[in-house]
Design an enzyme around this catalytic site. Structure first.
Site, short mmCIF file in Angstrom:
data_model
loop_
_atom_site.label_atom_id
_atom_site.label_comp_id
_atom_site.label_asym_id
_atom_site.label_seq_id
_atom_site.Cartn_x
_atom_site.Cartn_y
_atom_site.Cartn_z
N GLU A 56 0.71 -0.67 0.09
CA GLU A 56 -0.05 -0.04 -0.08
C GLU A 56 0.77 1.13 -0.06
O GLU A 56 1.06 1.96 0.55
CB GLU A 56 -0.97 -0.04 1.58
CG GLU A 56 -2.25 -0.87 1.40
CD GLU A 56 -3.09 -1.07 2.41
OE1 GLU A 56 -4.24 -1.91 1.90
OE2 GLU A 56 -2.49 -0.31 3.53
N GLU A 103 -5.52 -8.37 0.56
CA GLU A 103 -6.46 -8.05 1.82
C GLU A 103 -8.13 -7.95 1.81
O GLU A 103 -8.06 -6.64 0.96
CB GLU A 103 -5.06 -6.56 1.96
CG GLU A 103 -4.29 -6.91 3.33
CD GLU A 103 -3.89 -5.80 3.39
OE1 GLU A 103 -4.56 -4.68 4.15
OE2 GLU A 103 -2.50 -5.83 4.21
#
Length: 452
Positions: free
Chosen positions: A176, A364
């Protein structure tokens, strides 16, 4: 309607195909603890959490889930839950206490033990090289704003590849990038707590170069490896069907969803909608265009919610602001994020539309809800429903031809959730942080049954 799925479909892993990777994701800083054990150096999060008011309730990751000492117990839980793939990250400062220089053999030995125990238990290790825990020694030299970090990171990736690549077949370079640059180098709400464009823009460019440099190091040393990178994403919708809100949503989409994936795909930075981003040009040197692109084997997307965006005259640079979910009369998680399962469908379709992407894995997805231990059990029907409804949307996208080939739950155990401390509980397994007792939640039992 596009958002509707068939509620009568009973989810089975067979519906997703034999080549679909099922897993659970974790991160070193959030679970390991032992922050200075066996030669480990401090990370920016070790420093950040010592500053008053930075983390909810003054929490810190010094002990966390004590995974450093309890990894066999937790990997046994992964096996008990029938989860075939376990994603974890490597602590940079456990391997290189000063970020560069002498390698800490105790750190290498530790991760070799974790990898070997996974394999002994029939669990496939998936490694993330960088999950936000930059060595403090490198932050003292400018961190991600210093172009030298491309070499520092490439060296770290090489060390990981050389020491673990004989057994680890699945790799993610960074986790991320939009979050750790935006929250850490623009908003200042995450480590290292820097703010403003003068920090954010060079950090963005150096992160892009580092992702590619790290991927190339992996490819050179582990030519047969399955190499990816993970990207946070949120489905963006305008507050109203008016040009100013639609344009604001497009600008938010640039920052949240497009800023990192597009240069890595060879499309350059999406600076047209946000003029302030054009300041990144001064950090681009000759030859950088070729060093910003890598042909990844897969792209990991990480989605939790959607965002509603409206025009905002008073928001600098982007002229857009989020309409908080708690003001929209919608179901919320403990993170105050809207529960909106179609968001993951829309994001899969969005990333699937890039022809350069070969394969997508949901690396995720999960939810934090308040959990209570009652008679030694944790019943969490909201989390179970969240996972079920999101998997229905993943299946819908896959059945429509989307190239999605995996789903990893965030996360295995309740853990240290960055600036939110230990309050939000995302785990399939409950952790009593006073005693370190683990209890498999009802959602974990449901997931085990799905995969059994």
């Amino acid at each position: 309607m596009m958002d509707v799925v068939n509620p009568d479909i009973v989810l089975t892993k067979q519906l997703f195909g034999d080549d679909f990777a099922w897993g659970v994701s974790t991160a070193a800083l959030q679970i390991e603890g032992s922050c200075d054990a066996d030669g480990k150096g401090p990370s920016i999060w070790d420093t950040f959490t010592r500053k008053r008011g930075r983390v909810l309730n003054g929490h810190n990751p010094t002990i966390a889930c004590d995974f450093y000492n309890r990894y066999t117990e937790d990997i046994d839980l992964v096996k008990t839950l029938n989860i075939p793939n376990f994603r974890f990250s490597i602590s940079w400062s456990r391997i290189l206490p000063n970020g560069t220089g002498e390698v800490n053999q105790a750190g290498i030995d530790y991760y070799n033990n974790v990898i070997n125990y996974c394999l002994t238990q029939g669990v496939e290790p998936w490694i993330t090289i960088y999950h936000w825990d930059l060595p403090q020694a490198l932050e003292d030299k400018g961190g991600w704003t210093n172009r030298d970090i491309v070499g520092w990171f490439s060296n770290f990736a090489e060390i990981c590849a050389k020491n673990f690549g004989d057994r680890v077949k699945n790799w993610m370079v960074m986790n991320e990038p939009a979050v750790f640059t935006g929250a850490g180098y623009f908003l200042g709400i995450h480590a290292p707590g820097r703010r403003g464009l003068r920090n954010f823009l060079p950090a963005v460019h150096h992160v892009v170069l580092s992702i590619v440099a790290g991927a190339r190091a992996l490819r050179k040393i582990c030519p047969g490896a399955h190499i990816g990178n993970t990207f946070s994403c949120s489905h963006i919708e305008p507050y109203a069907d008016k040009p100013r809100h639609i344009d604001a949503a497009k600008r938010a989409d640039v920052l949240i969803n497009r800023l990192f994936i597009e240069p890595i795909l060879g499309l350059g930075y999406p600076t047209e909608e946000i003029s302030a981003l054009k300041g990144i040009d001064k950090y681009i040197q000759p030859g950088d265009a070729a060093d910003m692109r890598f042909d990844f084997d897969f792209i990991g997307i990480q989605n939790y919610t959607r965002e509603i965006v409206k025009y905002s005259f008073f928001t600098p640079y982007i002229g857009a602001s989020l309409v908080k979910a708690e003001k929209r009369n919608v179901e919320l998680t403990d993170m105050k994020w809207e529960v909106h399962p179609p968001a993951i469908y829309h994001m899969l379709k969005k990333f699937d539309a890039y022809p350069q992407i070969k394969k997508i894995i949901v690396t995720e997805n999960g939810a934090a809800f308040p959990d209570a231990v009652v008679d030694g059990r944790v019943d969490d029907p909201k989390r179970t429903k969240y996972l079920q409804t999101h998997l229905q949307q993943v299946l819908k996208a896959k059945q429509e031809g989307c190239k999605v080939y995996g789903y990893f739950v965030w996360t295995l155990t309740d853990n240290f959730e960055w600036a939110e401390g230990y309050h939000p509980r995302f785990g399939l397994v409950h952790v009593d942080f006073e005693t370190q007792r683990r209890i498999i939640k009802a959602s974990g039992r449901w997931f085990a049954q799905l995969l059994g």
